[in-house]
Design a protein around this motif. Structure first.
Motif, short mmCIF file in Angstrom:
data_model
loop_
_atom_site.label_atom_id
_atom_site.label_comp_id
_atom_site.label_asym_id
_atom_site.label_seq_id
_atom_site.Cartn_x
_atom_site.Cartn_y
_atom_site.Cartn_z
N TRP A 106 -8.23 -3.67 -14.48
CA TRP A 106 -8.76 -5.03 -14.58
C TRP A 106 -8.10 -5.90 -13.51
CZ3 TRP A 106 -8.73 -8.11 -19.88
CH2 TRP A 106 -9.36 -9.35 -19.69
N ARG A 107 -8.94 -6.49 -12.64
CA ARG A 107 -8.41 -7.44 -11.66
C ARG A 107 -8.14 -8.76 -12.39
NH1 ARG A 107 -9.75 -11.78 -8.87
NH2 ARG A 107 -8.81 -12.09 -6.81
N ASP A 140 -11.34 13.72 -18.91
CA ASP A 140 -12.81 13.73 -18.97
C ASP A 140 -13.38 12.38 -19.39
OD1 ASP A 140 -12.79 16.38 -18.21
OD2 ASP A 140 -12.79 17.12 -20.29
N ASP A 141 -12.57 11.55 -20.04
CA ASP A 141 -13.05 10.24 -20.50
C ASP A 141 -13.26 9.28 -19.33
OD1 ASP A 141 -13.05 10.85 -23.29
OD2 ASP A 141 -10.86 10.70 -23.25
N GLY A 142 -12.51 9.47 -18.25
CA GLY A 142 -12.67 8.63 -17.08
C GLY A 142 -12.07 7.24 -17.23
N PHE A 143 -12.47 6.34 -16.34
CA PHE A 143 -11.91 4.99 -16.36
C PHE A 143 -12.99 3.96 -16.05
CE2 PHE A 143 -11.58 6.47 -12.02
CZ PHE A 143 -11.92 5.37 -11.25
N ILE A 144 -12.66 2.69 -16.33
CA ILE A 144 -13.56 1.56 -16.14
C ILE A 144 -12.93 0.58 -15.16
CG2 ILE A 144 -14.63 -0.44 -17.28
CD1 ILE A 144 -14.62 1.27 -19.88
N VAL A 145 -13.73 0.05 -14.25
CA VAL A 145 -13.28 -0.97 -13.31
C VAL A 145 -13.83 -2.31 -13.77
CG1 VAL A 145 -13.31 -1.77 -10.92
CG2 VAL A 145 -13.23 0.68 -11.41
N PHE A 146 -12.94 -3.28 -13.94
CA PHE A 146 -13.34 -4.60 -14.46
C PHE A 146 -12.88 -5.68 -13.49
CE2 PHE A 146 -12.70 -7.77 -18.23
CZ PHE A 146 -13.80 -8.49 -17.80
N THR A 147 -13.83 -6.40 -12.91
CA THR A 147 -13.51 -7.52 -12.03
C THR A 147 -14.61 -8.56 -12.10
OG1 THR A 147 -13.19 -8.20 -9.72
CG2 THR A 147 -14.50 -6.22 -10.09
N LEU A 148 -14.22 -9.82 -12.14
CA LEU A 148 -15.18 -10.93 -12.19
C LEU A 148 -15.19 -11.72 -10.88
CD1 LEU A 148 -14.51 -12.22 -15.82
CD2 LEU A 148 -16.40 -10.79 -15.02
N GLY A 149 -14.77 -11.07 -9.80
CA GLY A 149 -14.82 -11.71 -8.49
C GLY A 149 -13.60 -12.56 -8.20
N SER A 150 -13.54 -13.07 -6.99
CA SER A 150 -12.38 -13.83 -6.53
C SER A 150 -12.32 -15.23 -7.13
CB SER A 150 -12.39 -13.93 -5.01
OG SER A 150 -13.60 -14.54 -4.56
N MET A 151 -13.44 -15.75 -7.65
CA MET A 151 -13.46 -17.11 -8.17
C MET A 151 -13.02 -17.19 -9.63
SD MET A 151 -16.90 -18.70 -6.42
CE MET A 151 -16.44 -20.35 -6.91
N LYS A 199 -3.54 -7.72 -9.48
CA LYS A 199 -3.95 -8.93 -8.77
C LYS A 199 -5.04 -8.64 -7.74
CE LYS A 199 0.37 -11.46 -9.36
NZ LYS A 199 1.50 -12.17 -8.69
N TRP A 200 -5.08 -7.43 -7.28
CA TRP A 200 -6.13 -6.99 -6.35
C TRP A 200 -6.32 -5.50 -6.53
CZ3 TRP A 200 -6.76 -3.58 -2.25
CH2 TRP A 200 -7.92 -3.77 -1.48
N LEU A 201 -7.55 -5.04 -6.42
CA LEU A 201 -7.78 -3.61 -6.55
C LEU A 201 -8.79 -3.14 -5.50
CD1 LEU A 201 -10.75 -3.49 -8.11
CD2 LEU A 201 -9.35 -3.86 -10.13
#
Length: 253
Positions: A60-61, A24-35, A78-80
């Protein structure tokens, strides 16, 4: 092709099991882009310390060197498949730099955001999301474990962020023609009309001189030089006249 790659990655790296097991807590997606592929170790530690104190899992990417002491609830990739992950019902927050594509994916999937603008149009993008009450903003250089933790808990536990994002998503997706149908229509339109020459940009028929406007630039340069030459000649003529008058007066005296 993207969907095939996304499905392959989900299976190979057990992402499906990782996100489904978040409860129920779920998850977080973290990415700051390809640069932005990684960050300094001391800055990464601040993020890790905050993630260690929340029950949500984090994807986290991160393509840099593998940091030490990665929390058990954090998976570095490395990629998601960002869009597929955000479409999952257990996705709670998108941590992003504020790029246009990431924002649209967050809106389409109704996932609130924690944003870290870095450069370009990102500051304006982030301001628009924050002003609509669907995101929080943190400066990357001002991030601490405490304010990161506060921002995440605020977005996750304050239902207004999710409610406003759902409303924004409904507005964005409510359109007379879906994007895929529109793309199919125009593809078939071009085929039916044998290339649709009437829609072809006229620039394709210009030579390189016309395309780069060298003829126009040459014309204005010629005009400018002509005006400059005439002005210079007029000044020289007036100067000579004044000098002659002065010389004549001296001789008369």
């Amino acid at each position: 092709m993207y969907q095939q790659l996304a499905n392959k990655l989900m299976k190979e790296q057990d992402l499906e099991e990782f996100v489904d097991g978040s409860g129920d807590d779920g998850f977080i997606v973290f990415t700051l882009g390809s640069m932005v592929s990684s960050m300094p170790e001391d800055k990464a530690k601040q993020f890790f310390e905050a993630f260690r104190q929340i029950p949500q899992r984090v994807l986290w990417r991160y393509t840099g060197a593998q940091p030490k002491d990665v929390p058990k609830n954090v998976r570095l990739l490395k990629w998601l498949p960002q869009n597929d992950l955000l479409a999952h019902p257990k996705a709670k927050v998108l941590m992003t730099h504020g790029g246009s594509h990431g924002i649209y994916e967050g809106i389409c999937n109704a996932v609130p955001m924690l944003m870290f603008p870095l450069f370009g149009d990102q500051a304006d993008n982030v301001h628009r999301m924050v002003s609509r009450g669907v995101a929080e903003k943190l400066g990357m250089y001002d991030v601490t474990t405490e304010n990161l933790l506060d921002a995440l808990n605020k977005i996750i536990h304050d239902k207004s962020y999710k409610e406003k994002m759902v409303m924004l998503s409904q507005i964005h997706l409510d359109r007379p023609v879906q994007p895929l149908d529109l793309a199919v229509f125009w593809t078939e339109f071009v085929i039916r009309h044998k290339g649709a020459e009437h829609l072809r940009v006229a620039a394709h028929d210009l030579n390189w001189i016309q395309y780069h406007s060298l003829d126009v630039i040459g014309f204005f340069c010629h005009r400018s030089l002509t005006v400059l030459w005439v002005t210079l000649k007029c000044c020289m003529f007036c100067t000579r006249k004044c000098c002659r008058k002065g010389t004549s007066k001296k001789k008369q005296q």
